[in-house]
Design a protein around this motif. Structure first.
Motif, PDB file in Angstrom:
ATOM      1  N   LYS A  67      48.267 -45.768 -36.270  1.00  0.00           N
ATOM      2  CA  LYS A  67      48.412 -47.066 -36.936  1.00  0.00           C
ATOM      3  C   LYS A  67      47.397 -47.267 -38.066  1.00  0.00           C
ATOM      4  O   LYS A  67      47.419 -48.290 -38.737  1.00  0.00           O
ATOM      5  N   GLU A  68      46.515 -46.300 -38.242  1.00  0.00           N
ATOM      6  CA  GLU A  68      45.489 -46.408 -39.284  1.00  0.00           C
ATOM      7  C   GLU A  68      46.121 -46.401 -40.671  1.00  0.00           C
ATOM      8  O   GLU A  68      47.197 -45.842 -40.889  1.00  0.00           O
ATOM      9  N   LYS A  69      45.421 -46.999 -41.635  1.00  0.00           N
ATOM     10  CA  LYS A  69      45.917 -47.069 -43.016  1.00  0.00           C
ATOM     11  C   LYS A  69      45.773 -45.732 -43.733  1.00  0.00           C
ATOM     12  O   LYS A  69      46.610 -45.374 -44.546  1.00  0.00           O
ATOM     13  N   SER A  70      44.736 -45.013 -43.427  1.00  0.00           N
ATOM     14  CA  SER A  70      44.476 -43.739 -44.102  1.00  0.00           C
ATOM     15  C   SER A  70      45.510 -42.695 -43.686  1.00  0.00           C
ATOM     16  O   SER A  70      45.709 -42.420 -42.505  1.00  0.00           O
ATOM     17  N   ILE A  72      45.397 -39.463 -44.057  1.00  0.00           N
ATOM     18  CA  ILE A  72      44.808 -38.266 -43.450  1.00  0.00           C
ATOM     19  C   ILE A  72      44.553 -38.478 -41.960  1.00  0.00           C
ATOM     20  O   ILE A  72      44.717 -37.574 -41.152  1.00  0.00           O
ATOM     21  N   VAL A  73      44.200 -39.687 -41.574  1.00  0.00           N
ATOM     22  CA  VAL A  73      43.981 -40.005 -40.160  1.00  0.00           C
ATOM     23  C   VAL A  73      45.316 -39.969 -39.415  1.00  0.00           C
ATOM     24  O   VAL A  73      45.399 -39.441 -38.297  1.00  0.00           O
ATOM     25  N   ARG A  74      46.348 -40.512 -40.037  1.00  0.00           N
ATOM     26  CA  ARG A  74      47.682 -40.501 -39.404  1.00  0.00           C
ATOM     27  C   ARG A  74      48.200 -39.075 -39.241  1.00  0.00           C
ATOM     28  O   ARG A  74      48.762 -38.721 -38.202  1.00  0.00           O
ATOM     29  N   VAL A  75      48.043 -38.260 -40.272  1.00  0.00           N
ATOM     30  CA  VAL A  75      48.499 -36.862 -40.197  1.00  0.00           C
ATOM     31  C   VAL A  75      47.743 -36.114 -39.109  1.00  0.00           C
ATOM     32  O   VAL A  75      48.334 -35.346 -38.337  1.00  0.00           O
ATOM     33  N   ASP A  76      46.426 -36.337 -39.022  1.00  0.00           N
ATOM     34  CA  ASP A  76      45.629 -35.712 -37.976  1.00  0.00           C
ATOM     35  C   ASP A  76      46.097 -36.162 -36.590  1.00  0.00           C
ATOM     36  O   ASP A  76      46.187 -35.356 -35.656  1.00  0.00           O
ATOM     37  N   ALA A  77      46.429 -37.445 -36.465  1.00  0.00           N
ATOM     38  CA  ALA A  77      46.929 -37.971 -35.182  1.00  0.00           C
ATOM     39  C   ALA A  77      48.266 -37.335 -34.822  1.00  0.00           C
ATOM     40  O   ALA A  77      48.513 -37.009 -33.661  1.00  0.00           O
ATOM     41  N   GLU A  78      49.128 -37.141 -35.805  1.00  0.00           N
ATOM     42  CA  GLU A  78      50.425 -36.488 -35.554  1.00  0.00           C
ATOM     43  C   GLU A  78      50.219 -35.056 -35.084  1.00  0.00           C
ATOM     44  O   GLU A  78      50.925 -34.570 -34.193  1.00  0.00           O
ATOM     45  N   GLN A  79      49.252 -34.351 -35.689  1.00  0.00           N
ATOM     46  CA  GLN A  79      48.958 -32.981 -35.270  1.00  0.00           C
ATOM     47  C   GLN A  79      48.421 -32.949 -33.838  1.00  0.00           C
ATOM     48  O   GLN A  79      48.798 -32.083 -33.051  1.00  0.00           O
ATOM     49  N   LYS A  80      47.575 -33.909 -33.515  1.00  0.00           N
ATOM     50  CA  LYS A  80      47.057 -33.999 -32.140  1.00  0.00           C
ATOM     51  C   LYS A  80      48.194 -34.271 -31.159  1.00  0.00           C
ATOM     52  O   LYS A  80      48.253 -33.704 -30.068  1.00  0.00           O
ATOM     53  N   GLN A  81      49.112 -35.126 -31.556  1.00  0.00           N
ATOM     54  CA  GLN A  81      50.266 -35.456 -30.720  1.00  0.00           C
ATOM     55  C   GLN A  81      51.118 -34.212 -30.472  1.00  0.00           C
ATOM     56  O   GLN A  81      51.577 -33.977 -29.349  1.00  0.00           O
ATOM     57  N   LEU A  82      51.308 -33.402 -31.514  1.00  0.00           N
ATOM     58  CA  LEU A  82      52.064 -32.155 -31.361  1.00  0.00           C
ATOM     59  C   LEU A  82      51.370 -31.190 -30.408  1.00  0.00           C
ATOM     60  O   LEU A  82      52.021 -30.526 -29.597  1.00  0.00           O
TER      61      LEU A  82
END
Length: 171
Positions: A67-70, A72-82
């Motif tokens: 839910k972060e605005k940045s 790069i943070v969202r992409v990193d979170a998606e990678q962690k989720q994967l």
């Protein structure tokens, strides 16, 4: 005579192929175990990071990061989720390959979804014969069943061809 020789050759080929399934399953399990160990280290790091920052689980931390605005943070979170999803899939795969029946293992390995993984495993696979009596017996039964199912259409076709045709009169 040629028919019997052909039948024996086909059965022998099927038996050798079936005997490779337990060996391939062990090789596949070793391949996935290394991958599982690497993802387990990542997941443990996510758990530690989540606890350090006051989250109950890595999933709750990731949902906040998504839910972060940045971007790069969202992409990193998606990678962690994967990575978390991959870890769960690897746990299921390792359970299937370590405790499953030979037929379950075969269905798992030869699933078209896993073609790429199977090809990577086959690169280093060497033919062999399993040492477990249970695996050998199951492979013999499987080879006999496959051999019979291959010849069944020919047997049925030959019987239909030999069956006498009887004509009945309509009077």
């Amino acid at each position: 005579m040629i028919k019997r020789l052909l039948d024996r050759l086909i059965f022998s080929g099927l038996l050798i192929a079936c005997l490779q399934i337990p060996m391939l399953a062990d090789h596949y399990l070793q391949y996935l175990s290394g991958f599982y160990d690497a993802t387990t280290q990542q997941v443990n790091a996510y758990k530690d990071n989540a606890r350090l920052h006051g989250f109950d689980s890595p999933e709750s931390m990731i949902s906040v990061l998504l839910k972060e605005k940045s971007s790069i943070v969202r992409v990193d979170a998606e990678q962690k989720q994967l990575v978390l999803q991959q870890h769960k899939m690897l746990e299921q795969a390792i359970t299937t390959l370590s405790t499953g029946h030979i037929v379950e293992k075969a269905f798992f390995m030869f699933n078209p979804i896993r073609t790429d993984e199977l090809q990577r495993v086959l690169i280093h696979f060497k033919l062999g014969i399993p040492l477990g009596i249970e695996n050998i017996v199951i492979c013999i039964v499987l080879a006999l069943g496959l051999n019979a199912s291959l010849y069944l259409p020919f047997i049925l076709f030959r019987r239909k061809k030999k069956a006498p045709i009887t004509l009945t009169s309509g009077t």
